[in-house]
Motif scaffolding. Structure first.
Motif, PDB file in Angstrom:
ATOM      1  N   LYS A  74       0.811  -1.218   0.000  1.00  0.00           N
ATOM      2  CA  LYS A  74       0.000   0.000   0.000  1.00  0.00           C
ATOM      3  C   LYS A  74       0.845   1.270   0.000  1.00  0.00           C
ATOM      4  O   LYS A  74       0.375   2.330  -0.448  1.00  0.00           O
ATOM      5  CB  LYS A  74      -0.940  -0.012   1.201  1.00  0.00           C
ATOM      6  CG  LYS A  74      -2.069  -1.029   1.072  1.00  0.00           C
ATOM      7  CD  LYS A  74      -2.965  -1.037   2.300  1.00  0.00           C
ATOM      8  CE  LYS A  74      -4.072  -2.073   2.165  1.00  0.00           C
ATOM      9  NZ  LYS A  74      -4.974  -2.083   3.331  1.00  0.00           N
ATOM     10  N   LYS A  75       2.068   1.182   0.480  1.00  0.00           N
ATOM     11  CA  LYS A  75       2.958   2.342   0.435  1.00  0.00           C
ATOM     12  C   LYS A  75       3.271   2.761  -0.996  1.00  0.00           C
ATOM     13  O   LYS A  75       3.644   3.910  -1.250  1.00  0.00           O
ATOM     14  CB  LYS A  75       4.267   2.031   1.177  1.00  0.00           C
ATOM     15  CG  LYS A  75       4.138   2.055   2.691  1.00  0.00           C
ATOM     16  CD  LYS A  75       5.483   1.852   3.354  1.00  0.00           C
ATOM     17  CE  LYS A  75       5.379   1.966   4.864  1.00  0.00           C
ATOM     18  NZ  LYS A  75       6.693   1.801   5.538  1.00  0.00           N
ATOM     19  N   GLU A  76       3.128   1.832  -1.934  1.00  0.00           N
ATOM     20  CA  GLU A  76       3.427   2.113  -3.331  1.00  0.00           C
ATOM     21  C   GLU A  76       2.222   2.706  -4.078  1.00  0.00           C
ATOM     22  O   GLU A  76       2.355   3.208  -5.186  1.00  0.00           O
ATOM     23  CB  GLU A  76       3.830   0.814  -4.045  1.00  0.00           C
ATOM     24  CG  GLU A  76       4.921   0.014  -3.355  1.00  0.00           C
ATOM     25  CD  GLU A  76       6.308   0.559  -3.626  1.00  0.00           C
ATOM     26  OE1 GLU A  76       6.505   1.139  -4.709  1.00  0.00           O
ATOM     27  OE2 GLU A  76       7.191   0.411  -2.761  1.00  0.00           O
ATOM     28  N   ILE A  77       1.034   2.632  -3.476  1.00  0.00           N
ATOM     29  CA  ILE A  77      -0.218   2.869  -4.186  1.00  0.00           C
ATOM     30  C   ILE A  77      -0.811   4.235  -3.855  1.00  0.00           C
ATOM     31  O   ILE A  77      -0.780   4.687  -2.719  1.00  0.00           O
ATOM     32  CB  ILE A  77      -1.261   1.796  -3.804  1.00  0.00           C
ATOM     33  CG1 ILE A  77      -0.820   0.404  -4.236  1.00  0.00           C
ATOM     34  CG2 ILE A  77      -2.625   2.114  -4.417  1.00  0.00           C
ATOM     35  CD1 ILE A  77      -1.712  -0.699  -3.683  1.00  0.00           C
ATOM     36  N   ILE A 144      -8.027  13.569  -5.588  1.00  0.00           N
ATOM     37  CA  ILE A 144      -6.954  13.500  -6.581  1.00  0.00           C
ATOM     38  C   ILE A 144      -5.676  14.117  -6.039  1.00  0.00           C
ATOM     39  O   ILE A 144      -4.589  13.527  -6.142  1.00  0.00           O
ATOM     40  CB  ILE A 144      -7.396  14.203  -7.882  1.00  0.00           C
ATOM     41  CG1 ILE A 144      -8.494  13.394  -8.575  1.00  0.00           C
ATOM     42  CG2 ILE A 144      -6.203  14.402  -8.820  1.00  0.00           C
ATOM     43  CD1 ILE A 144      -9.195  14.142  -9.694  1.00  0.00           C
ATOM     44  N   ILE A 145      -5.774  15.307  -5.444  1.00  0.00           N
ATOM     45  CA  ILE A 145      -4.584  15.960  -4.892  1.00  0.00           C
ATOM     46  C   ILE A 145      -3.970  15.106  -3.789  1.00  0.00           C
ATOM     47  O   ILE A 145      -2.744  14.958  -3.699  1.00  0.00           O
ATOM     48  CB  ILE A 145      -4.935  17.368  -4.380  1.00  0.00           C
ATOM     49  CG1 ILE A 145      -5.370  18.265  -5.545  1.00  0.00           C
ATOM     50  CG2 ILE A 145      -3.732  17.997  -3.666  1.00  0.00           C
ATOM     51  CD1 ILE A 145      -5.936  19.615  -5.120  1.00  0.00           C
ATOM     52  N   SER A 146      -4.811  14.522  -2.945  1.00  0.00           N
ATOM     53  CA  SER A 146      -4.317  13.668  -1.863  1.00  0.00           C
ATOM     54  C   SER A 146      -3.586  12.450  -2.403  1.00  0.00           C
ATOM     55  O   SER A 146      -2.624  11.966  -1.793  1.00  0.00           O
ATOM     56  CB  SER A 146      -5.483  13.225  -0.976  1.00  0.00           C
ATOM     57  OG  SER A 146      -6.131  14.339  -0.399  1.00  0.00           O
ATOM     58  N   ALA A 147      -4.034  11.952  -3.538  1.00  0.00           N
ATOM     59  CA  ALA A 147      -3.372  10.807  -4.162  1.00  0.00           C
ATOM     60  C   ALA A 147      -2.036  11.206  -4.777  1.00  0.00           C
ATOM     61  O   ALA A 147      -1.048  10.467  -4.694  1.00  0.00           O
ATOM     62  CB  ALA A 147      -4.277  10.201  -5.225  1.00  0.00           C
ATOM     63  N   LEU A 148      -1.995  12.366  -5.384  1.00  0.00           N
ATOM     64  CA  LEU A 148      -0.790  12.788  -6.100  1.00  0.00           C
ATOM     65  C   LEU A 148       0.270  13.391  -5.186  1.00  0.00           C
ATOM     66  O   LEU A 148       1.447  13.448  -5.565  1.00  0.00           O
ATOM     67  CB  LEU A 148      -1.165  13.802  -7.185  1.00  0.00           C
ATOM     68  CG  LEU A 148      -2.104  13.302  -8.287  1.00  0.00           C
ATOM     69  CD1 LEU A 148      -2.431  14.429  -9.258  1.00  0.00           C
ATOM     70  CD2 LEU A 148      -1.509  12.118  -9.035  1.00  0.00           C
ATOM     71  N   VAL A 149      -0.121  13.835  -3.995  1.00  0.00           N
ATOM     72  CA  VAL A 149       0.805  14.575  -3.142  1.00  0.00           C
ATOM     73  C   VAL A 149       1.955  13.718  -2.624  1.00  0.00           C
ATOM     74  O   VAL A 149       3.000  14.243  -2.224  1.00  0.00           O
ATOM     75  CB  VAL A 149       0.045  15.237  -1.960  1.00  0.00           C
ATOM     76  CG1 VAL A 149      -0.322  14.206  -0.890  1.00  0.00           C
ATOM     77  CG2 VAL A 149       0.840  16.394  -1.374  1.00  0.00           C
ATOM     78  N   LEU A 155      -0.585   4.213  -9.596  1.00  0.00           N
ATOM     79  CA  LEU A 155      -1.792   5.027  -9.472  1.00  0.00           C
ATOM     80  C   LEU A 155      -2.976   4.228  -9.995  1.00  0.00           C
ATOM     81  O   LEU A 155      -2.973   3.760 -11.134  1.00  0.00           O
ATOM     82  CB  LEU A 155      -1.638   6.318 -10.278  1.00  0.00           C
ATOM     83  CG  LEU A 155      -2.775   7.335 -10.225  1.00  0.00           C
ATOM     84  CD1 LEU A 155      -3.028   7.797  -8.802  1.00  0.00           C
ATOM     85  CD2 LEU A 155      -2.466   8.530 -11.123  1.00  0.00           C
ATOM     86  N   ILE A 156      -3.994   4.069  -9.125  1.00  0.00           N
ATOM     87  CA  ILE A 156      -5.168   3.269  -9.453  1.00  0.00           C
ATOM     88  C   ILE A 156      -6.392   4.156  -9.319  1.00  0.00           C
ATOM     89  O   ILE A 156      -6.617   4.753  -8.263  1.00  0.00           O
ATOM     90  CB  ILE A 156      -5.263   2.037  -8.538  1.00  0.00           C
ATOM     91  CG1 ILE A 156      -4.006   1.172  -8.719  1.00  0.00           C
ATOM     92  CG2 ILE A 156      -6.515   1.225  -8.844  1.00  0.00           C
ATOM     93  CD1 ILE A 156      -3.826   0.126  -7.660  1.00  0.00           C
ATOM     94  N   LEU A 157      -7.173   4.240 -10.380  1.00  0.00           N
ATOM     95  CA  LEU A 157      -8.299   5.166 -10.409  1.00  0.00           C
ATOM     96  C   LEU A 157      -9.553   4.443 -10.891  1.00  0.00           C
ATOM     97  O   LEU A 157      -9.501   3.672 -11.857  1.00  0.00           O
ATOM     98  CB  LEU A 157      -8.014   6.352 -11.340  1.00  0.00           C
ATOM     99  CG  LEU A 157      -6.664   7.063 -11.214  1.00  0.00           C
ATOM    100  CD1 LEU A 157      -5.665   6.470 -12.216  1.00  0.00           C
ATOM    101  CD2 LEU A 157      -6.801   8.553 -11.503  1.00  0.00           C
TER     102      LEU A 157
END
Length: 239
Positions: A74-77, A144-149, A155-157
């Motif tokens: 999960k650290k990678e995701i 989205i910002i929380s995922a990219l930060v 990246l899984i959407l």
């Protein structure tokens, strides 16, 4: 990289939602996952990110098993769900910082990225507002910002463009291209076939829990368009 090996998921030991799925999403791939409602897309995505447990098969994130080494995987995701379920009592900026803290993003780097993405998704002026006051589209931007930060490697959407305005949709697509060019693996579900056709280099199509196509977008477009290819597959007309 995401590697799905012989993955199956049953509900109540009777309903087979996904059957023996095998897929590999490599570094630099933008990989579309397509199928009708109920085909098994969200079930698969939730299993990849560790939300749904499963007994059959395994899923690896950069060679870390989501079943046996979940925390490291999960650290990678970074995961962007189809319906952002955020903490409504927090301000937008507080939620982003909460996620950045979990992933141990250095203060200076997170400030740079929050500034960048706040401007990109035109939400800077609203980051100090409570999430409860946000529209669906604004909540999607915070997700989205929380995922990219935390600059994810994977990246899984799940239907990421639903609720986004045209400018934000364009900017998210560009950022997905940028991340892939830097070696990230991107896997996303969508019903918008035109977007997948223009954005992705690979595609997987699932029907009633079974994979009916995986391969390059270039091969799929030999039928003229992704829509044509998808409709023919759905009606079993491709031999």
């Amino acid at each position: 990289m995401i590697r799905i090996e012989n993955f199956s998921k049953r509900y109540n030991k009777e309903v087979l939602a996904v059957a023996n799925l095998n897929l590999e999403i490599n570094d630099g791939d933008i990989y579309a996952f397509i199928g009708h409602n109920g085909a098994g897309k969200t079930t698969t995505i939730k299993a990849i990110v560790g939300i749904l447990s499963f007994e059959e098969g395994d899923i690896y994130i950069n060679n870390k098993s989501i079943k046996t080494d979940a925390l490291m995987a999960k650290k990678e995701i970074a995961y962007i769900p189809d319906n952002p379920d955020l903490y409504d009592h927090l301000k937008g900026i507080d939620y982003i910082n909460f996620i950045a803290d979990i992933y141990q993003v250095p203060k200076q780097r997170r400030l740079e990225l929050i500034t960048k993405y706040g401007e990109m998704f035109e939400i800077t002026n609203n980051l100090g507002d409570e999430i409860a006051s946000y529209s669906h589209g604004m909540k999607q931007k915070i997700a989205i910002i929380s995922a990219l930060v935390h600059e994810p490697k994977v990246l899984i959407l799940d239907e990421p463009f639903v609720g986004l305005d045209p400018v934000s949709t364009h900017n998210l697509k560009q950022e997905m291209k940028n991340l892939a060019a830097q070696g990230a693996s991107i896997f996303f579900s969508t019903h918008v076939l035109d977007v997948a056709e223009k954005l992705c280099n690979k595609i997987a199509i699932i029907k009633k829990g079974e994979l009916i196509y995986q391969g390059s977008m270039e091969e799929a477009l030999q039928k003229g368009s992704l829509e044509n290819f998808f409709m023919e597959l759905e009606h079993n007309e491709i031999k």
